[in-house]
Design a protein around this motif. Structure first.
Motif, PDB file in Angstrom:
ATOM      1  N   LEU A 166       0.818  -1.216   0.000  1.00 44.66           N
ATOM      2  CA  LEU A 166       0.000   0.000   0.000  1.00 44.66           C
ATOM      3  C   LEU A 166       0.855   1.271   0.000  1.00 44.66           C
ATOM      4  CD1 LEU A 166      -2.811  -1.015   2.537  1.00 44.66           C
ATOM      5  CD2 LEU A 166      -2.950  -0.932   0.044  1.00 44.66           C
ATOM      6  N   ILE A 167       1.993   1.226   0.677  1.00 40.92           N
ATOM      7  CA  ILE A 167       2.846   2.419   0.757  1.00 40.92           C
ATOM      8  C   ILE A 167       3.659   2.617  -0.519  1.00 40.92           C
ATOM      9  CG2 ILE A 167       4.830   3.435   1.939  1.00 40.92           C
ATOM     10  CD1 ILE A 167       3.784   2.098   4.528  1.00 40.92           C
ATOM     11  N   ILE A 168       4.302   1.539  -1.001  1.00 45.08           N
ATOM     12  CA  ILE A 168       5.217   1.667  -2.141  1.00 45.08           C
ATOM     13  C   ILE A 168       4.471   1.701  -3.472  1.00 45.08           C
ATOM     14  CG2 ILE A 168       7.129   0.566  -3.378  1.00 45.08           C
ATOM     15  CD1 ILE A 168       8.043  -0.572  -0.663  1.00 45.08           C
ATOM     16  N   GLU A 169       3.533   0.755  -3.639  1.00 43.75           N
ATOM     17  CA  GLU A 169       2.846   0.639  -4.934  1.00 43.75           C
ATOM     18  C   GLU A 169       1.715   1.635  -5.099  1.00 43.75           C
ATOM     19  OE1 GLU A 169       3.700  -1.226  -7.517  1.00 43.75           O
ATOM     20  OE2 GLU A 169       5.462  -1.931  -6.415  1.00 43.75           O
ATOM     21  N   PHE A 170       1.022   1.944  -4.001  1.00 48.78           N
ATOM     22  CA  PHE A 170      -0.166   2.792  -4.115  1.00 48.78           C
ATOM     23  C   PHE A 170      -0.018   4.154  -3.428  1.00 48.78           C
ATOM     24  CE2 PHE A 170      -1.624  -1.586  -4.584  1.00 48.78           C
ATOM     25  CZ  PHE A 170      -2.397  -1.513  -5.731  1.00 48.78           C
ATOM     26  N   SER A 171       1.165   4.410  -2.846  1.00 50.34           N
ATOM     27  CA  SER A 171       1.473   5.714  -2.225  1.00 50.34           C
ATOM     28  C   SER A 171       0.416   6.134  -1.203  1.00 50.34           C
ATOM     29  CB  SER A 171       1.613   6.796  -3.314  1.00 50.34           C
ATOM     30  OG  SER A 171       2.629   6.445  -4.228  1.00 50.34           O
ATOM     31  N   GLY A 176      -1.433   3.589   4.572  1.00 51.26           N
ATOM     32  CA  GLY A 176      -1.045   2.267   4.104  1.00 51.26           C
ATOM     33  C   GLY A 176      -0.676   1.349   5.245  1.00 51.26           C
ATOM     34  N   LYS A 177       0.103   1.851   6.193  1.00 53.63           N
ATOM     35  CA  LYS A 177       0.514   1.020   7.340  1.00 53.63           C
ATOM     36  C   LYS A 177      -0.654   0.766   8.285  1.00 53.63           C
ATOM     37  CE  LYS A 177       4.287   0.427  10.642  1.00 53.63           C
ATOM     38  NZ  LYS A 177       3.466  -0.129  11.708  1.00 53.63           N
ATOM     39  N   TYR A 178      -1.434   1.798   8.537  1.00 51.36           N
ATOM     40  CA  TYR A 178      -2.528   1.682   9.507  1.00 51.36           C
ATOM     41  C   TYR A 178      -3.637   0.771   8.984  1.00 51.36           C
ATOM     42  CZ  TYR A 178      -5.943   3.153  13.009  1.00 51.36           C
ATOM     43  OH  TYR A 178      -6.863   3.172  14.021  1.00 51.36           O
ATOM     44  N   TYR A 179      -4.031   0.951   7.723  1.00 55.18           N
ATOM     45  CA  TYR A 179      -5.103   0.138   7.153  1.00 55.18           C
ATOM     46  C   TYR A 179      -4.673  -1.315   6.960  1.00 55.18           C
ATOM     47  CZ  TYR A 179      -7.963   4.283   6.194  1.00 55.18           C
ATOM     48  OH  TYR A 179      -8.724   5.421   6.317  1.00 55.18           O
ATOM     49  N   ALA A 180      -3.387  -1.532   6.696  1.00 50.86           N
ATOM     50  CA  ALA A 180      -2.879  -2.898   6.571  1.00 50.86           C
ATOM     51  C   ALA A 180      -3.022  -3.630   7.903  1.00 50.86           C
ATOM     52  CB  ALA A 180      -1.412  -2.877   6.132  1.00 50.86           C
TER      53      ALA A 180
END
Length: 424
Positions: A166-171, A176-180
């Protein structure tokens, strides 16, 4: 297998599991500190802090009831209480959700948009965390370190793997970290329900006397947990408010590094606690000597771990952390010392919970947390970001001393171990 061998093997599994799984976040810090800005880390730290506070009052931290009462009640009787724990958890979930909705404009920074959605997400994250902790504790009282290790691995590997995508591919930034983590916790929440039912830990038999017992036992503990949490996180809020989000991001990196040492203490005490609770049930002289030996051994381990951590810290920091967060290095040893005082306190807490001294425990914790709040305000003004670290270390020291005084007042233990014929 002897008690000592069982204790050692479970301790090693807990330590290896927690260090491996929490270490994944540590190993990925170079990636995360590269892709996330200081402001991202500041917002992530704030939202995570809100989630943790909410998780304290959803169910009133029910894993403590399970840990402290399992040895005394046994599986058959404890299953009757789990139904009432679920009732309490569901009702407090909606109560917390309503309170957060009412306070959203006051507690959420202006930089956060879609506040209604964030409030729902925070509350669900907190609920799923409660169930994760409950399953974690269930494996602990079962003395099943293998299941504990598998649970930790699934949670950490799944959350970090998804976060990187989520962080690298979808910025997605901090989201990204929290929703993961939210997504993985949701699946663990479903598995926890399945595990409780499958292993016959649940009996549908509503008894308001039992509900009252659970509520009155757990509610004072929330003040202890809240006090501890305030001591562990209020510094980030003060830094964000008094210095800025970038400073909060630097401080958050320091906390992430320093909290690793607390994870080591936590993993060790997870193996010690079931044996301590069993020993508290047995009031013989032999049992008292066993308790003293465990406290001595655990305290010595904490001191050794701190010394090793501080020695290796500079080498690891420069290897793992992006240069833009270099200011965090000076903060980490101070915070690690504070977490060591908290680690030492963990060895004393279980007896006070077992003997229902939860109100006294809550009182000393609140005193220490109020001390922390006052110190943060004044020391940040004097020393800047380092003042927050000083405040945290001093507050944890105060809490350790107050807990030790309370522990000593409520125990008559053979600290000199005069009779050395009996071993753990």
């Amino acid at each position: 297998m002897s008690i000592l061998n069982k204790l050692f093997s479970n301790s090693m599994i807990y330590i290896i599991s927690l260090l491996f799984n929490k270490g994944l976040s540590f190993v990925l810090l170079p990636v995360l500190t590269f892709y996330l800005s200081k402001e991202d880390y500041g917002v992530l730290g704030f939202v995570t802090a809100m989630s943790t506070i909410a998780s304290i009052y959803i169910g009133f931290f029910p894993s403590v009831f399970l840990l402290s009462k399992y040895a005394q009640y046994g599986k058959e009787r404890i299953s009757e209480y789990i139904h009432h724990i679920l009732l309490l958890t569901i009702s407090t979930f909606f109560l917390v959700l309503l309170i957060l909705f009412g306070l959203k404009d006051f507690i959420l920074p202006e930089a956060i948009v879609k506040k209604n959605l964030i409030i729902v997400v925070i509350t669900c994250y907190a609920l799923f965390t409660v169930f994760f902790n409950f399953l974690d504790t269930l494996f602990q009282v079962e003395k099943n370190a293998i299941k504990f290790a598998i649970l930790q691995t699934v949670q950490s590997v799944g959350a970090l793997g998804l976060a990187l995508i989520l962080i690298i591919e979808f910025s997605y930034g901090w989201k990204g970290k929290y929703y993961a983590e939210l997504a993985i916790l949701f699946f663990i929440f479903l598995f926890t329900i399945y595990y409780i039912i499958k292993n016959k830990y649940y009996k549908f038999n509503t008894n308001f006397k039992k509900l009252k017992e659970v509520t009155f036992f757990l509610f004072p503990i929330t003040f202890t947990v809240l006090g501890l949490y305030i001591m562990g996180t209020i510094d980030r809020i003060f830094v964000a408010d008094m210095i800025g989000l970038e400073a909060a991001g630097i401080y958050n990196v320091a906390i992430i590094m320093a909290v690793i040492i607390n994870m080591v203490y936590d993993s060790i005490i997870k193996a010690f606690n079931p044996i301590l609770y069993e020993s508290y049930s047995d009031r013989s002289g032999q049992s008292k000597r066993k308790i003293v030996k465990i406290i001595y051994a655990y305290s010595l381990i904490c001191v050794v771990v701190l010394a090793g951590y501080i020695f290796f810290l500079p080498y690891v920091f420069h290897l793992m952390i992006n240069d833009k967060f270099s200011e965090a290095l000076v903060l980490i040893p101070i915070l690690a010392l504070g977490f060591t005082f908290e680690g030492l306190r963990k060895g004393l807490e279980s007896q006070l919970v077992f003997n229902n001294k939860v109100k006294s425990l809550a009182m000393v914790t609140l005193i220490a947390s109020l001390t922390n709040i006052v110190l943060n305000y004044f020391l940040i003004k004097i020393y800047g970001i380092q003042g927050a670290a000083y405040a945290t270390a001093i507050a944890f020291f105060v809490l350790y001393i107050l807990t030790f005084i309370l522990f000593s007042k409520n125990n008559n233990l053979p600290w000199l171990l005069k009779n050395k014929k009996e071993s753990i």
